[in-house]
Design a protein around this motif. Sequence first.
Motif, PDB file in Angstrom:
ATOM      1  N   GLU A 276      12.928   3.347  -3.674  1.00 52.94           N
ATOM      2  CA  GLU A 276      11.540   3.154  -3.257  1.00 52.94           C
ATOM      3  C   GLU A 276      11.275   1.690  -2.949  1.00 52.94           C
ATOM      4  OE1 GLU A 276       8.855   4.092  -6.370  1.00 52.94           O
ATOM      5  OE2 GLU A 276       9.984   3.001  -7.893  1.00 52.94           O
ATOM      6  N   CYS A 277      10.079   1.458  -2.444  1.00 56.65           N
ATOM      7  CA  CYS A 277       9.678   0.088  -2.087  1.00 56.65           C
ATOM      8  C   CYS A 277       8.221  -0.111  -2.483  1.00 56.65           C
ATOM      9  CB  CYS A 277       9.867  -0.137  -0.585  1.00 56.65           C
ATOM     10  SG  CYS A 277       9.263  -1.755  -0.037  1.00 56.65           S
TER      11      CYS A 277
ATOM     12  N   ASN B 199      10.623  -3.366 -12.047  1.00 56.06           N
ATOM     13  CA  ASN B 199       9.949  -2.078 -12.213  1.00 56.06           C
ATOM     14  C   ASN B 199      10.251  -1.130 -11.063  1.00 56.06           C
ATOM     15  OD1 ASN B 199       8.564  -2.836 -14.613  1.00 56.06           O
ATOM     16  ND2 ASN B 199       7.128  -4.022 -13.367  1.00 56.06           N
ATOM     17  N   VAL B 200      10.883  -1.657 -10.020  1.00 56.54           N
ATOM     18  CA  VAL B 200      11.126  -0.864  -8.818  1.00 56.54           C
ATOM     19  C   VAL B 200      12.621  -0.737  -8.573  1.00 56.54           C
ATOM     20  CG1 VAL B 200      10.748  -0.718  -6.326  1.00 56.54           C
ATOM     21  CG2 VAL B 200       8.956  -1.651  -7.806  1.00 56.54           C
ATOM     22  N   ASP B 201      13.059   0.474  -8.303  1.00 53.23           N
ATOM     23  CA  ASP B 201      14.433   0.712  -7.883  1.00 53.23           C
ATOM     24  C   ASP B 201      14.463   0.665  -6.362  1.00 53.23           C
ATOM     25  OD1 ASP B 201      16.984   1.482  -7.376  1.00 53.23           O
ATOM     26  OD2 ASP B 201      16.827   3.497  -8.246  1.00 53.23           O
TER      27      ASP B 201
ATOM     28  N   MET C 172       0.821  -1.189   0.000  1.00 54.80           N
ATOM     29  CA  MET C 172       0.000   0.000   0.000  1.00 54.80           C
ATOM     30  C   MET C 172       0.862   1.248   0.000  1.00 54.80           C
ATOM     31  SD  MET C 172      -2.509  -1.953   0.269  1.00 54.80           S
ATOM     32  CE  MET C 172      -2.121  -3.501   0.926  1.00 54.80           C
ATOM     33  N   ASP C 173       1.803   1.329  -0.928  1.00 52.53           N
ATOM     34  CA  ASP C 173       2.761   2.405  -0.774  1.00 52.53           C
ATOM     35  C   ASP C 173       2.973   3.200  -2.056  1.00 52.53           C
ATOM     36  OD1 ASP C 173       3.404   1.296   1.840  1.00 52.53           O
ATOM     37  OD2 ASP C 173       4.263  -0.258   0.598  1.00 52.53           O
ATOM     38  N   HIS C 174       4.043   2.851  -2.794  1.00 52.18           N
ATOM     39  CA  HIS C 174       4.509   3.742  -3.829  1.00 52.18           C
ATOM     40  C   HIS C 174       4.759   2.974  -5.098  1.00 52.18           C
ATOM     41  CE1 HIS C 174       4.804   6.343  -0.424  1.00 52.18           C
ATOM     42  NE2 HIS C 174       5.300   5.282   0.159  1.00 52.18           N
ATOM     43  N   SER C 175       4.711   3.648  -6.257  1.00 57.51           N
ATOM     44  CA  SER C 175       4.437   2.972  -7.496  1.00 57.51           C
ATOM     45  C   SER C 175       5.526   2.096  -8.014  1.00 57.51           C
ATOM     46  CB  SER C 175       4.121   4.022  -8.547  1.00 57.51           C
ATOM     47  OG  SER C 175       5.289   4.428  -9.168  1.00 57.51           O
TER      48      SER C 175
ATOM     49  N   LYS D 286      13.634   9.725   5.578  1.00 57.34           N
ATOM     50  CA  LYS D 286      14.919   9.656   4.890  1.00 57.34           C
ATOM     51  C   LYS D 286      14.836  10.097   3.433  1.00 57.34           C
ATOM     52  CE  LYS D 286      16.839   6.015   7.839  1.00 57.34           C
ATOM     53  NZ  LYS D 286      17.981   6.815   8.324  1.00 57.34           N
ATOM     54  N   GLY D 287      13.632  10.082   2.856  1.00 60.53           N
ATOM     55  CA  GLY D 287      13.494  10.509   1.481  1.00 60.53           C
ATOM     56  C   GLY D 287      13.779   9.428   0.459  1.00 60.53           C
ATOM     57  N   GLU D 288      14.236   8.266   0.912  1.00 60.40           N
ATOM     58  CA  GLU D 288      14.476   7.125   0.035  1.00 60.40           C
ATOM     59  C   GLU D 288      14.361   5.858   0.867  1.00 60.40           C
ATOM     60  OE1 GLU D 288      19.355   7.040   0.391  1.00 60.40           O
ATOM     61  OE2 GLU D 288      18.403   7.840  -1.417  1.00 60.40           O
TER      62      GLU D 288
END
Length: 411
Positions: free
Chosen positions: A186-187, A180-182, A1-4, A97-99
């Motif tokens: 992000e997670c 698709n995720v770095d 439920m977080d980020h793309s 932390k921003g990342e």
Amino acid sequence: MDHSPEDELQFSHQPPLQNDTDSDNKYVLSTEDWIAFVGLWLVTLFTIAGNTLVILSFIRDRNLRKKPSNLFLLGLAITDLITGLVSLPLDNMWRYKGEWPYGRSVCIFWTFLDYTVTIQSAYIISLISADRYFLVTKGLRYKVFQTHRRVLIQLIGTLSISFVFHLVAILWFEGTGKENVDFEEECELNALGALSYVIIAVIVEFILPLLIVCFFNLVIYLHILRRLQHPVNQNASDDVALMPSNRGLIGTPAKQTEKNVNQTITSEMATVEFDSSYKSSNCTTEENVKSYQIQPKHASSSANSGSPSNSTSKNQKSSVRKSRKKAATTLSILIVAFIVCWLPYNVVAIIRHISSDLVNVRTWDMVNYLLWFNSAVNPVLYATTNVHFRRNFSELLGKLCTPFKRILCMK
């Protein structure tokens, strides 16, 4: 439920910490991020506290453990507590932390656990709605129908569905080799990069539970309404006749049968306070059960000829209106709370695939936090409607506050 997940849909957090000077490592948080950061920790503490009270109440009160339906509340509290202990704190540290600071393995475990318990929470809400439906429709048969074993099977079954669904999604999309995720930034689940998965997830995780919650709560209200308008349509002994003979109700003396009927009705219908309107009907009170077992059906009509009875009739009508209004309000709150917390996330999840420009990181964060907020309000919506849980909450909080009272008195 977080980020793309996809490159074109990436919503990695913008670093909220900005350099104060170029010569040192001091950072400051923007006002907006401070509000979000502190607010999220407050929601986290509220989630942990509320659900911990539910679990402790269940452990300390034997009467709560005796009722199978309370296992639903325990399961809901456990899943929501995991959200408060794991999902919210890690996301807040990511925001700070921003990342994403914990790497790929932790991210995969975190998202899997988060999605599994969050969806299980929705499933348990559906089970609670179904359980309350059975409570008000089965009457005396409910105690035979809903057993500890059956409740555990339902909880394990729904958990298995959520577990397998997300495990397959992770194994399938993580095993394709297409990232698709770095995970340095992000997670998120790689699966959210596929529109087909998002649509299936919306159906399985939101639409089906929503339909179940709405249907059962609507039927519950209509049933309560019918009971209030037509208090008794059958003798209480008719319900007794439907009970299995091995329960000891059939073939017993009349007084013993009456006692069992009254005790069963009182104990079962007191389980859920939202159904107080059901308890107020003639078929759910001990006194009226006795009267209807002894008096013929036409006795009430002859008794209502006098003016005192007319006054009583007016009071009864007023009580019926209040009970009907209370039932409608309570059931509506349960449905609206579920929709408000769950609908925005699922709508935004689909919109992101239609046009990523329509959804920015703030919007995505907001719908995720709203979804998690459901775990904070569930103890209020469900456990506190049970008078036994409320009493335990009061006693536990009283013991918690005792040391502080002593300190204040010493001062």
